[in-house]
Design a protein around this motif. Sequence first.
Motif, short mmCIF file in Angstrom:
data_model
loop_
_atom_site.label_atom_id
_atom_site.label_comp_id
_atom_site.label_asym_id
_atom_site.label_seq_id
_atom_site.Cartn_x
_atom_site.Cartn_y
_atom_site.Cartn_z
N ASP A 41 0.82 -1.22 0.00
CA ASP A 41 0.00 0.00 0.00
C ASP A 41 0.85 1.26 0.00
OD1 ASP A 41 -2.22 -1.50 -0.04
OD2 ASP A 41 -2.71 -1.28 2.09
N ASP A 42 1.80 1.28 0.92
CA ASP A 42 2.54 2.52 1.15
C ASP A 42 3.63 2.77 0.11
OD1 ASP A 42 0.95 2.58 3.29
OD2 ASP A 42 2.51 2.33 4.81
N ASN A 43 4.49 1.80 -0.07
CA ASN A 43 5.68 2.07 -0.87
C ASN A 43 5.57 1.65 -2.32
OD1 ASN A 43 6.85 0.95 2.11
ND2 ASN A 43 7.28 3.03 1.49
N TYR A 44 5.04 0.45 -2.53
CA TYR A 44 5.01 -0.03 -3.91
C TYR A 44 4.17 0.89 -4.78
CZ TYR A 44 4.65 -3.02 -7.97
OH TYR A 44 4.70 -3.50 -9.24
N LYS A 45 3.05 1.38 -4.24
CA LYS A 45 2.16 2.28 -4.99
C LYS A 45 2.93 3.55 -5.41
CE LYS A 45 -2.31 2.06 -3.39
NZ LYS A 45 -3.38 2.59 -2.51
N SER A 46 3.70 4.10 -4.46
CA SER A 46 4.45 5.33 -4.75
C SER A 46 5.54 5.07 -5.79
CB SER A 46 5.10 5.87 -3.48
OG SER A 46 4.10 6.29 -2.61
N GLU A 80 -0.42 16.37 -24.50
CA GLU A 80 -1.58 16.51 -23.61
C GLU A 80 -1.97 15.17 -22.97
OE1 GLU A 80 -4.34 18.77 -25.97
OE2 GLU A 80 -3.01 20.51 -25.71
N THR A 81 -1.87 14.11 -23.77
CA THR A 81 -2.17 12.78 -23.20
C THR A 81 -1.16 12.44 -22.11
OG1 THR A 81 -2.59 12.19 -25.51
CG2 THR A 81 -2.79 10.42 -23.89
N ALA A 82 0.11 12.73 -22.39
CA ALA A 82 1.16 12.43 -21.42
C ALA A 82 0.99 13.27 -20.16
CB ALA A 82 2.53 12.69 -22.04
N ASP A 83 0.58 14.51 -20.34
CA ASP A 83 0.36 15.40 -19.20
C ASP A 83 -0.76 14.86 -18.30
OD1 ASP A 83 0.58 17.75 -17.58
OD2 ASP A 83 -1.24 18.49 -18.55
N LEU A 84 -1.85 14.41 -18.96
CA LEU A 84 -2.97 13.83 -18.20
C LEU A 84 -2.50 12.63 -17.37
CD1 LEU A 84 -6.12 13.78 -20.50
CD2 LEU A 84 -5.95 14.68 -18.18
N GLN A 88 -2.31 12.28 -13.27
CA GLN A 88 -3.01 11.18 -12.61
C GLN A 88 -2.06 10.44 -11.64
OE1 GLN A 88 -4.82 8.79 -15.65
NE2 GLN A 88 -5.79 7.43 -14.16
N GLU A 89 -0.88 10.14 -12.14
CA GLU A 89 0.10 9.41 -11.31
C GLU A 89 0.61 10.28 -10.17
OE1 GLU A 89 0.61 6.27 -11.58
OE2 GLU A 89 -0.49 6.06 -13.46
N PHE A 90 0.75 11.58 -10.47
CA PHE A 90 1.24 12.49 -9.44
C PHE A 90 0.24 12.56 -8.27
CE2 PHE A 90 1.42 16.72 -7.47
CZ PHE A 90 2.72 16.67 -6.98
N ARG A 91 -1.06 12.55 -8.62
CA ARG A 91 -2.09 12.60 -7.56
C ARG A 91 -2.00 11.34 -6.67
NH1 ARG A 91 -5.16 15.55 -11.25
NH2 ARG A 91 -6.00 13.68 -12.23
N ILE A 92 -1.71 10.20 -7.30
CA ILE A 92 -1.55 8.95 -6.51
C ILE A 92 -0.40 9.12 -5.51
CG2 ILE A 92 -0.90 6.49 -6.62
CD1 ILE A 92 -2.36 6.37 -9.35
N ALA A 93 0.72 9.65 -6.03
CA ALA A 93 1.90 9.85 -5.16
C ALA A 93 1.59 10.85 -4.05
CB ALA A 93 3.08 10.30 -5.99
N GLN A 94 0.84 11.90 -4.43
CA GLN A 94 0.51 12.96 -3.47
C GLN A 94 -0.38 12.44 -2.33
OE1 GLN A 94 -1.51 16.27 -5.31
NE2 GLN A 94 -0.10 17.72 -4.33
N ASN A 108 8.62 18.97 -4.30
CA ASN A 108 9.72 19.27 -5.24
C ASN A 108 9.35 18.84 -6.66
OD1 ASN A 108 11.50 20.49 -3.59
ND2 ASN A 108 12.71 18.65 -3.15
N VAL A 109 8.72 17.65 -6.76
CA VAL A 109 8.31 17.15 -8.08
C VAL A 109 7.29 18.12 -8.68
CG1 VAL A 109 7.11 15.27 -9.29
CG2 VAL A 109 8.75 14.73 -7.49
N GLU A 110 6.34 18.52 -7.85
CA GLU A 110 5.27 19.42 -8.32
C GLU A 110 5.86 20.74 -8.84
OE1 GLU A 110 2.49 20.64 -5.29
OE2 GLU A 110 0.86 20.78 -6.76
N LYS A 111 6.80 21.27 -8.05
CA LYS A 111 7.42 22.56 -8.40
C LYS A 111 8.22 22.44 -9.71
CE LYS A 111 10.43 25.87 -6.24
NZ LYS A 111 11.40 26.00 -5.15
N ALA A 112 9.01 21.38 -9.80
CA ALA A 112 9.86 21.18 -10.99
C ALA A 112 8.99 20.95 -12.23
CB ALA A 112 10.79 19.99 -10.77
#
Lengths: 253, 479
Positions: A41-46, A80-84, A88-94, A108-112
């Motif tokens: 749950d915690d690590n593999y998902k991230s 645009e597809t790649a951005d979407l 999506q993946e960023f929200r999972i990590a967040q 940091n990822v978000e800012k970069a």
Amino acid sequence: MGIRGKILFGFLVLAGMLFLAGGWSIYELTTIGASVQRLLDDNYKSVNAARSMIEALEREDSAILLLLSGNRKEGREIIETADLSFQQEFRIAQKNVTIPGEKAYVDNVEKAYKNYKDLWEKPIVGTDRERNLDYYFREVHQSFLDVKSAIERLMTLNDGVMYETASNLENRAHRAVMPGIVAILAALIFTFVFNYFINYYLVGPIIRITKGIQAFLDTGETFQAKIETKDELSLLASSLQQLVSRSLNRDEI
Amino acid sequence: MRPHIIFRYSGLILLFNALFLFISCLISLIYMDQALMPLFYSAVIACLFGAFPLLFVPSVDDITNKEGFTIVVSSWLLSCLVGLVPYILYGGEFTLTNAWFESVSGFTTTGSSILTNVEALPKGLLFWRSSTHWIGGIGIIIFALSVMPSMGRAGMVLYRAEMSPLGMENFHYRTKKTLKILVTVYVGLTLAETLGLLLCGMNLFDAVTQSFATIATGGFSTKNNSIAYFASLPVEMVIMAFMVLSGLHFGLLFTAVRGKIAEIWRSPVSRYYILAMGAGLLITALDIHGTRYPAWTDSFRYAAFQVISLGTTTGFATADSTLWPIFSQLILIFFTLQGACAGSTSGGIKTDRVVLFWKGLTKRITKTRHPHAVIAPKIGDLAVDGEMLEVGLLYIVLYIGVVFGSSLILTALGVDAMSAFSGSAAAMGGVGPGFGIVGSMGNYSLIPDPGKWVLTIDMLLGRLEIFALIMFVTARSWK
């Protein structure tokens, strides 16, 4: 303590050791199960999200190269597809911040990524940036590398914790098995000792009492049986001694 | 021999171990660490095994010599076995061999460790590790005797197994009193050192564990860098003072506490012990000055600590002596072999036997020069007869023979000569660190597993003064 108490205590000791070892093993195995679930749950998902983010980012980079070469439609579609996919993946990590300090890595990822996106959101085709490789290497590629290394740092953090948890799991598995092994060995030794005591303090006196009675019956000699303990057997021996004495006295009379 | 008697009295020792395991559980509970279950389970097993024989076997006061020796040796072996249970249940760096090594090293007050990261161990387990020193230090046997209701004659029979002949010199007391003296001195020293270390700013946990290791002349520290971690001169001074005291005959210490301090100097054995250590300190300081330490103060500070630590068979360290000149290393190896006074918690050949050796040598030289002279050597008020000399000298030869033999085995296993010899000498003498890969800032993790088993045999042989273990092994043919 009486014979009943001694034997009961012996079996209780055996049962106690096995019960405790079994209980502990069950506890450790349950903990292992929970740890595996947490690991997934915690690590593999991230880690998985980070990997997908890098993939999306690389697709965006290819799309930027298409835009720079003048392929506006195809480039915009891919980007645009790649951005979407990235979002999506960023929200999972967040949503999956579980390690102390992990939030800073996600930020940091978000800012970069925001800096990177600012670069490709502006029109490229038909501007002075089109076919400008110097611009690409100076700004876009550098920004791409910044985002990528920020994601990699997030991935390394989760990988490290995953490795640590897995090592801990190995130790936990060891702890789940060892009580059983120790309990079996201890029970074996205990059984040997218990058997010795039963033989020495219970069977031995019974044999001596039997021999004493047999000697009295065969030769009429006084009943004698040395009993070291103060339990039912010593009572039996003294009762028999009295019985034999009375019987001898009656014979004399 | 009556096995049930052995079970009963060895069981008492297990109960004593169980008490310390329960205390370690409490420490684990306070710090909420991962050693709680391993310690608790071990405590329960030790308690059940210890208490069970008491139900069946009644108390006796006619223990024979043979039974006495067997109780002593089996108590050590049983304690070492029980001692390894929490380690093996905890896992981590502890394989069966490593757990056995650590346990034997603890109970024999050797202080050698296989741990590469001591500080990673939970506090409860660290406390148990130090406790094994403390229990082993005074001799598990003495604890057994202090709780045994039949302390009269039986007591002395057991106690004899741990005394070198001259160790008896200052014991003109009856057994019960002797044991009381030993326990009082031992506990008193531990409390005094703990207080001293607390005053130096050490926390309670570290102060207690370092005191356990010092008074038992063990050497297990709770820090990877041993006492060097604290980098404090007052801490070093306190530990040095208590190491020296722990190397003295406990009967003499008790006499000193009662106001007769001069008795320490009056005893030729303790006089030699102090003078030899002083000379060693001076020579080492002169040797390391300029080569390792530019300042005289540092040279004396580090030389003093290392010489006293190895000379009392404690094994703490404030410097990496493997980096010192070879001359200093040889001086330290001499002290590793020699040890401190009999009647203390230290190991090694013991200064008593070294004094005996010199008396024997002097007698032989005089006899060569004056063949008809009648010479009756004396140590203090004690006349040294031929048998005493023979046993003492035989012990020294046997001791060095065992060290040499185990060095050979270790080198055959691929260990370098310096590490093999110093490691064997350190194991046999209950010192702990040697030189080379087993140096004062290193550990025994790189020694191959069979080598670790050889070293544990050395530790047990050294602790039980060889003869007791030989007698135990040959008990069946004893008359």
